[in-house]
Write an enzyme that holds these catalytic residues in place. Structure first.
Site, short mmCIF file in Angstrom:
data_model
loop_
_atom_site.label_atom_id
_atom_site.label_comp_id
_atom_site.label_asym_id
_atom_site.label_seq_id
_atom_site.Cartn_x
_atom_site.Cartn_y
_atom_site.Cartn_z
N HIS A 229 0.87 -1.18 0.00
CA HIS A 229 0.00 0.00 0.00
C HIS A 229 0.91 1.23 0.00
O HIS A 229 1.72 1.39 0.91
CB HIS A 229 -0.88 0.00 1.25
CG HIS A 229 -1.79 -1.19 1.32
ND1 HIS A 229 -3.00 -1.25 0.66
CD2 HIS A 229 -1.65 -2.39 1.93
CE1 HIS A 229 -3.57 -2.43 0.88
NE2 HIS A 229 -2.77 -3.15 1.65
N ARG B 113 -0.33 4.52 -0.54
CA ARG B 113 -1.07 5.66 0.05
C ARG B 113 -1.16 6.91 -0.83
O ARG B 113 -1.74 7.90 -0.39
CB ARG B 113 -0.50 6.06 1.41
CG ARG B 113 -0.31 4.92 2.40
CD ARG B 113 -1.58 4.17 2.68
NE ARG B 113 -1.43 3.20 3.76
CZ ARG B 113 -2.21 2.13 3.91
NH1 ARG B 113 -3.19 1.88 3.05
NH2 ARG B 113 -2.03 1.30 4.92
N ASN C 262 -4.79 -6.72 9.84
CA ASN C 262 -5.92 -7.47 9.25
C ASN C 262 -5.37 -8.33 8.11
O ASN C 262 -4.88 -7.78 7.12
CB ASN C 262 -6.95 -6.48 8.71
CG ASN C 262 -8.12 -7.19 8.02
OD1 ASN C 262 -8.12 -8.40 7.85
ND2 ASN C 262 -9.11 -6.41 7.59
N ASP D 95 2.22 -7.15 2.42
CA ASP D 95 1.07 -6.33 2.84
C ASP D 95 1.57 -5.07 3.55
O ASP D 95 1.01 -4.64 4.58
CB ASP D 95 0.11 -7.13 3.73
CG ASP D 95 -1.22 -6.40 3.96
OD1 ASP D 95 -1.44 -5.34 3.32
OD2 ASP D 95 -2.03 -6.89 4.77
#
Ligand SMILES: [Zn+2]
Length: 463
Positions: free
Chosen positions: A66, A68, A310, A337
């Site tokens: 990720h 962002r 998560n 992740d």
């Protein structure tokens, strides 16, 4: 030298080339950015060169990061994310579409690509497009347009594809386009308000439980739908990301045994950390019992919000299942992740913290901890960071079929020293996300040099 690429000579190192299924003593020479020679040493020349020192491997491929940008540049930008990748030994990363706005149309992808270009980083940035418009789960995004623009798969990651019927359509459309659906498997009606893996540690700590069934139900659903779609579209493909429970991995193991085109990855944190860390233990999963209190294993304060992730950190048996899945090929890849966050979102009460660990720069060290402990062969670890994820991408990388130590190709490799430990510090991380439970810990395997596409992506300060 005539060109502008780097020259590099590494003598008497341990070469790992998963594309050739080979590791051993050797030497490499890079001239002007081209990997000119790869020499395997034997006999007396190889004396004293072992796998515990300097290692040369192909640059790593991360299926799940990720970055962002756009929308939350305080947490990470494309530039800082690519710098973090290079520091971690990664030369190809796949960015998830849960930005603001979501990457659900080619214009957003163009912006991300422009940011990558402007960063000057030679790390390859690939993008995964959203399955549904705005990742809202209600209407399919324009998958064909996104495919034409060059995405390498589709995902609503951050969340599952909620509607089974949308997932069914997406698997069919994406299959027709030759691309995988990358699924975050979670039945959210079971995880609403959940904080930590449903089990002994959560019970003692008074945290709301996050059941394994939430992941396993979703995996079962996704595999069932894949089987259904395949009857009409044999090219449909499902990739399940960040699987974390023994039961989920078993479902994939069985699906693969029946020949279904399903692949999956596990994260470094799910294979090496457990929910014991939330209690304040800091021992690796393979040393954990699940009851850190009776073992006197508590060395830190409980409820460190950097451990909220998560899916959640699981019990030792689940972490062992992640390792077993890597060993028997059920898991195709290790993906980080990488989920950078600002302090505002992360340095709060455990249950209020957003999910995610900044992971690109610690992945190698965590995986090498498993190698050092004898839980994972070095060659298999490097495969899971290179050829494994590359095969999930099916050649959709500028490195295409050459994720290996390939003579004559632009150098794309990482050099790290297994004999050197380095301490994880906020200042030492290139990522803007300092949210990692590993701060202050010494990890094995300092990265010395990362070359991507024949250019220098990272050089250690004193290298
Ligand atoms: Zn996810």
């Amino acid at each position: 030298m005539s060109g502008s690429g780097p020259d590099l000579e590494i003598s008497r190192a341990w070469l790992v080339d998963p594309a050739a299924g080979r590791e051993g003593p050797g030497e490499i020479v890079v001239i002007d950015g081209i990997l000119e020679t790869v020499t395997w040493l034997d006999g007396g020349d190889a004396d004293g060169v072992g796998p515990d020192g300097v290692v040369v491997a192909p640059g790593f491929v991360d299926l799940h990061v990720h970055l962002r940008e756009p929308g939350n540049e305080d947490a990470e930008t494309v530039a800082s994310g690519l710098a973090a990748a290079a520091h971690g030994g990664f030369t190809t990363v796949c960015a998830m579409p849960n930005t603001t706005p979501a990457l659900d149309e080619p214009g957003v992808l163009a912006g991300v690509r422009a940011a990558a270009e402007a960063s000057g980083s030679p790390v390859e940035l690939l993008a995964i497009g959203a399955v549904s418009l705005g990742r809202g789960g209600e209407q399919l995004a324009a998958l064909g347009e996104l495919a034409d623009a060059g995405v390498v798969g589709f995902s609503d990651d951050g969340a599952p594809v909620r509607s089974a019927s949308i997932l069914r359509s997406a698997l069919a459309y994406a299959g027709a386009l030759g691309l995988p659906i990358v699924e975050h498997a979670e039945e959210q009606s079971l995880t609403d308000g959940a904080e930590a893996n449903d089990g002994f540690v959560a019970t003692v700590l008074g945290l709301r439980g996050w059941p394994a069934a939430a992941e396993e139900m979703a995996v079962a659903r996704d595999i069932a739908i894949l089987g259904d779609v395949l009857r009409d579209l044999p090219s449909a493909r499902l990739h399940l990301t960040h699987l974390s429970t023994a039961g989920s991995l078993d479902l994939v193991r069985r699906a693969k045994a029946t020949g279904l085109p399903v692949t999956c990855d596990v994260t470094p944190h799910h294979l090496a950390l457990t929910d014991e860390w939330i209690a304040g233990a800091r021992r690796w999963a393979w040393d954990a019992s699940g009851d850190p209190w009776s073992d006197d294993a508590i060395t830190s304060s409980p409820y460190d919000p950097s451990l909220r992730v998560n899916p959640p950190l699981r019990a030792p048996d689940d972490a062992a299942a992640c390792l077993a899945a890597l060993l028997d090929g059920t898991a195709d890849a290790i993906a980080t992740d990488h989920a950078p966050h600002t302090e505002v979102d992360k340095v709060v009460e455990f249950g209020q913290a957003v999910n995610g660990i900044s992971g690109l720069e610690t992945a190698l060290g965590v995986v090498l901890a498993a190698v050092d402990a004898g839980r994972l062969p070095l060659l298999r670890a490097i495969e899971a960071l290179t050829t494994g994820p590359a095969s999930v991408l099916g050649g959709r990388s500028r490195r295409a079929g050459s994720v290996g130590l390939v003579e004559g190709a632009p150098a794309d490799l990482v050099v790290f020293d297994r004999s050197e430990r380095w301490t994880v510090t906020a200042d030492g991380l290139a990522s803007r996300g300092k949210n990692t439970p590993l701060l202050g810990m010494a990890l094995p395997g300092r990265v010395l040099v990362t070359l991507a596409a024949g250019r220098i992506a990272y050089v250690a300060p004193e290298a």
